[in-house]
Write a protein that holds these residues in place. Structure first.
Motif, mmCIF file in Angstrom:
data_model
loop_
_atom_site.group_PDB
_atom_site.id
_atom_site.type_symbol
_atom_site.label_atom_id
_atom_site.label_comp_id
_atom_site.label_asym_id
_atom_site.label_seq_id
_atom_site.Cartn_x
_atom_site.Cartn_y
_atom_site.Cartn_z
ATOM 1 N N ALA A 142 14.466 -21.155 -3.166
ATOM 2 C CA ALA A 142 14.013 -20.601 -2.022
ATOM 3 C C ALA A 142 14.567 -19.147 -1.909
ATOM 4 O O ALA A 142 14.046 -18.234 -1.500
ATOM 5 N N THR A 143 15.777 -19.274 -2.163
ATOM 6 C CA THR A 143 16.581 -17.945 -1.960
ATOM 7 C C THR A 143 16.024 -16.923 -3.138
ATOM 8 O O THR A 143 15.906 -15.733 -2.759
ATOM 9 N N PHE A 144 15.823 -17.203 -4.276
ATOM 10 C CA PHE A 144 15.133 -16.314 -5.227
ATOM 11 C C PHE A 144 13.729 -15.833 -4.739
ATOM 12 O O PHE A 144 13.554 -14.697 -4.835
ATOM 13 N N ALA A 145 13.177 -16.735 -3.976
ATOM 14 C CA ALA A 145 11.494 -16.266 -3.687
ATOM 15 C C ALA A 145 11.704 -15.201 -2.483
ATOM 16 O O ALA A 145 11.056 -14.225 -2.440
ATOM 17 N N LEU A 146 12.658 -15.586 -1.530
ATOM 18 C CA LEU A 146 12.982 -14.932 -0.507
ATOM 19 C C LEU A 146 13.398 -13.562 -0.818
ATOM 20 O O LEU A 146 12.962 -12.369 -0.405
ATOM 21 N N MET A 147 14.357 -13.114 -1.722
ATOM 22 C CA MET A 147 15.003 -12.140 -2.416
ATOM 23 C C MET A 147 14.149 -11.272 -3.230
ATOM 24 O O MET A 147 14.430 -10.237 -3.524
ATOM 25 N N SER A 148 13.221 -11.743 -3.935
ATOM 26 C CA SER A 148 12.104 -11.202 -4.477
ATOM 27 C C SER A 148 11.023 -10.561 -3.732
ATOM 28 O O SER A 148 10.421 -9.547 -3.854
ATOM 29 N N GLY A 149 10.688 -11.371 -2.673
ATOM 30 C CA GLY A 149 9.552 -10.878 -1.675
ATOM 31 C C GLY A 149 10.055 -9.794 -0.855
ATOM 32 O O GLY A 149 9.277 -9.166 -0.545
ATOM 33 N N LEU A 150 11.278 -10.065 -0.432
ATOM 34 C CA LEU A 150 11.807 -8.605 0.498
ATOM 35 C C LEU A 150 11.516 -7.300 -0.202
ATOM 36 O O LEU A 150 10.816 -6.413 0.556
ATOM 37 N N PRO A 151 11.936 -7.044 -1.187
ATOM 38 C CA PRO A 151 11.983 -5.594 -1.921
ATOM 39 C C PRO A 151 10.180 -5.613 -2.289
ATOM 40 O O PRO A 151 9.601 -4.320 -1.934
ATOM 41 N N LEU A 152 9.389 -6.589 -2.556
ATOM 42 C CA LEU A 152 8.283 -6.225 -2.552
ATOM 43 C C LEU A 152 7.460 -5.874 -1.473
ATOM 44 O O LEU A 152 6.476 -5.002 -1.368
ATOM 45 N N VAL A 153 7.786 -6.568 -0.418
ATOM 46 C CA VAL A 153 7.067 -6.328 1.025
ATOM 47 C C VAL A 153 7.554 -4.831 1.590
ATOM 48 O O VAL A 153 6.800 -4.111 1.795
ATOM 49 N N LEU A 154 8.873 -4.532 1.072
ATOM 50 C CA LEU A 154 9.110 -2.876 1.591
ATOM 51 C C LEU A 154 8.508 -2.001 0.573
ATOM 52 O O LEU A 154 8.096 -0.817 0.904
ATOM 53 N N LEU A 155 8.336 -2.335 -0.646
ATOM 54 C CA LEU A 155 7.628 -1.443 -1.696
ATOM 55 C C LEU A 155 6.058 -1.281 -1.312
ATOM 56 O O LEU A 155 5.490 -0.398 -1.672
ATOM 57 N N GLY A 156 5.756 -2.360 -0.439
ATOM 58 C CA GLY A 156 4.334 -2.387 -0.215
ATOM 59 C C GLY A 156 3.883 -1.487 1.070
ATOM 60 O O GLY A 156 2.750 -1.497 1.622
ATOM 61 N N GLN A 157 4.758 -0.510 1.560
ATOM 62 C CA GLN A 157 4.635 0.093 2.629
ATOM 63 C C GLN A 157 4.033 1.615 2.439
ATOM 64 O O GLN A 157 3.866 2.371 3.222
ATOM 65 N N PHE A 158 3.722 1.816 1.160
ATOM 66 C CA PHE A 158 3.086 3.046 0.618
ATOM 67 C C PHE A 158 1.488 2.927 1.216
ATOM 68 O O PHE A 158 0.984 1.853 0.789
ATOM 69 N N ASP A 159 1.223 4.127 1.350
ATOM 70 C CA ASP A 159 -0.348 4.113 1.772
ATOM 71 C C ASP A 159 -1.213 4.448 0.380
ATOM 72 O O ASP A 159 -1.503 5.486 -0.041
ATOM 73 N N ALA A 160 -1.393 3.184 -0.385
ATOM 74 C CA ALA A 160 -1.817 3.222 -1.661
ATOM 75 C C ALA A 160 -2.296 2.018 -2.216
ATOM 76 O O ALA A 160 -1.942 1.120 -1.808
ATOM 77 N N LEU A 161 -3.451 1.897 -2.851
ATOM 78 C CA LEU A 161 -4.063 0.502 -3.429
ATOM 79 C C LEU A 161 -3.092 -0.105 -4.051
ATOM 80 O O LEU A 161 -2.999 -1.372 -3.829
ATOM 81 N N TRP A 162 -2.334 0.258 -4.947
ATOM 82 C CA TRP A 162 -1.401 -0.423 -5.773
ATOM 83 C C TRP A 162 -0.198 -1.115 -4.890
ATOM 84 O O TRP A 162 0.330 -2.043 -4.794
#
Length: 213
Positions: A142-162
Motif C-alpha cells: 500500500a505504501t509503495f502504491a501511494l508513494m508511486s502514485g503521488l509523484p505521478l499525479v503531480l507530474l500529471g499537472q502539465f497541460d499535455a496529452l501525455w
C-alpha cells in the motif's frame, strides 16, 4: 578466561555504526523535504519537485537493499532513521499536494486518520509488553502504491496529452493504494484485538518507597 560469561550475549559493536550508505541516503532524503516544499509551494517548479520524489522513492528502496545485502551497512540508527523518514514523507507529501490543489483534502484526511487510529493502539500494545506489531507485506504494498502514485499525479499537472495519461495512471495507483492502506489497517486492528485477548496485561513495576535502599 577473558571470554563472555555464561548466558551473556555478545554485543555487536558494528551495530552502533553511524556512517553507512543507507544512513547517508536517509539523511539526504530528510534534507530534501524542505527543498520539495519550497519547489512545490513557493516557486511552483513541478518538474523538480517530482524529481525529488522520484529520487526519494528510489533511495528508499536502495538503502533497504544495501542494508540487507552489503556487509557492515546495517545499524541501529538506520533501523530507526529509515522508517522515521518514510513516515515524514507519508505525512508531508500528501499535505503539500493538497495545499497545492493537486489532491483533495479528503484523501489526506483519510490517510492521516488511518495513521492516527493505529497510533492510538500503541499504548495498548505496550501494556502487553509489545512496542508494535510487524509490518505486513500488504502494508508495504500500500505504501509503495501511494508513494508511486503521488509523484505521478503531480507530474500529471502539465497541460499535455501525455500528462493526462500519467495523471490517470497516478490516480489508479492512489485509489488502489488507499484501498490497500485501509484494509491493512483493518488487519492490524484485528491483530491488536488478538493480542489484547491472548496476552495478559504486563504488571507495572512496584514503586520505590522513600527510604528504600
Amino acid at each position: 578466561m577473558g571470554g563472555p560469561e555464561a548466558g551473556e550475549t555478545q554485543r555487536d559493536p558494528g551495530r552502533d555504526r553511524v556512517l553507512t550508505i543507507p544512513n547517508v541516503l536517509s539523511v539526504i532524503r530528510l534534507i530534501l523535504v524542505p527543498v520539495f516544499l519550497y519547489l512545490l509551494l513557493i516557486t511552483d517548479q513541478i518538474a523538480l519537485a517530482v524529481a525529488i520524489l522520484m529520487f526519494s522513492g528510489f533511495s528508499d528502496w536502495a538503502d533497504g537493499k544495501i542494508a540487507r545485502l552489503v556487509d557492515n551497512q546495517s545499524s541501529r540508527l538506520g533501523e530507526l532513521l529509515d522508517p522515521a523518514v518514510d513516515r515524514i514523507y507519508m505525512v508531508v507529501v500528501p499535505v503539500a499536494l493538497a495545499a497545492a490543489g493537486v489532491v483533495p483534502w479528503w484523501f489526506v484526511i483519510v490517510l492521516l486518520g488511518r495513521d492516527l487510529v493505529l497510533a492510538a493502539t500503541l499504548p495498548l500494545l505496550r501494556s502487553r509488553g509489545l512496542t508494535a506489531l510487524p509490518v505486513t507485506y500488504l502494508g508495504k504494498g500500500a505504501t509503495f502504491a501511494l508513494m508511486s502514485g503521488l509523484p505521478l499525479v503531480l507530474l500529471g499537472q502539465f497541460d499535455a496529452l501525455w500528462s493526462r495519461v500519467i495523471l490517470a495512471c497516478g490516480w489508479a495507483f492512489l485509489i488502489w493504494g488507499l484501498a490497500l492502506y485501509l484494509w491493512s489497517a483493518v488487519l492490524y486492528l484485528a491483530q491488536v484485538r488478538l493480542v489484547l485477548r491472548r496476552l495478559p496485561r504486563r504488571a507495572a513495576p512496584p514503586r520505590k518507597r522513600v527510604g528504600d535502599g
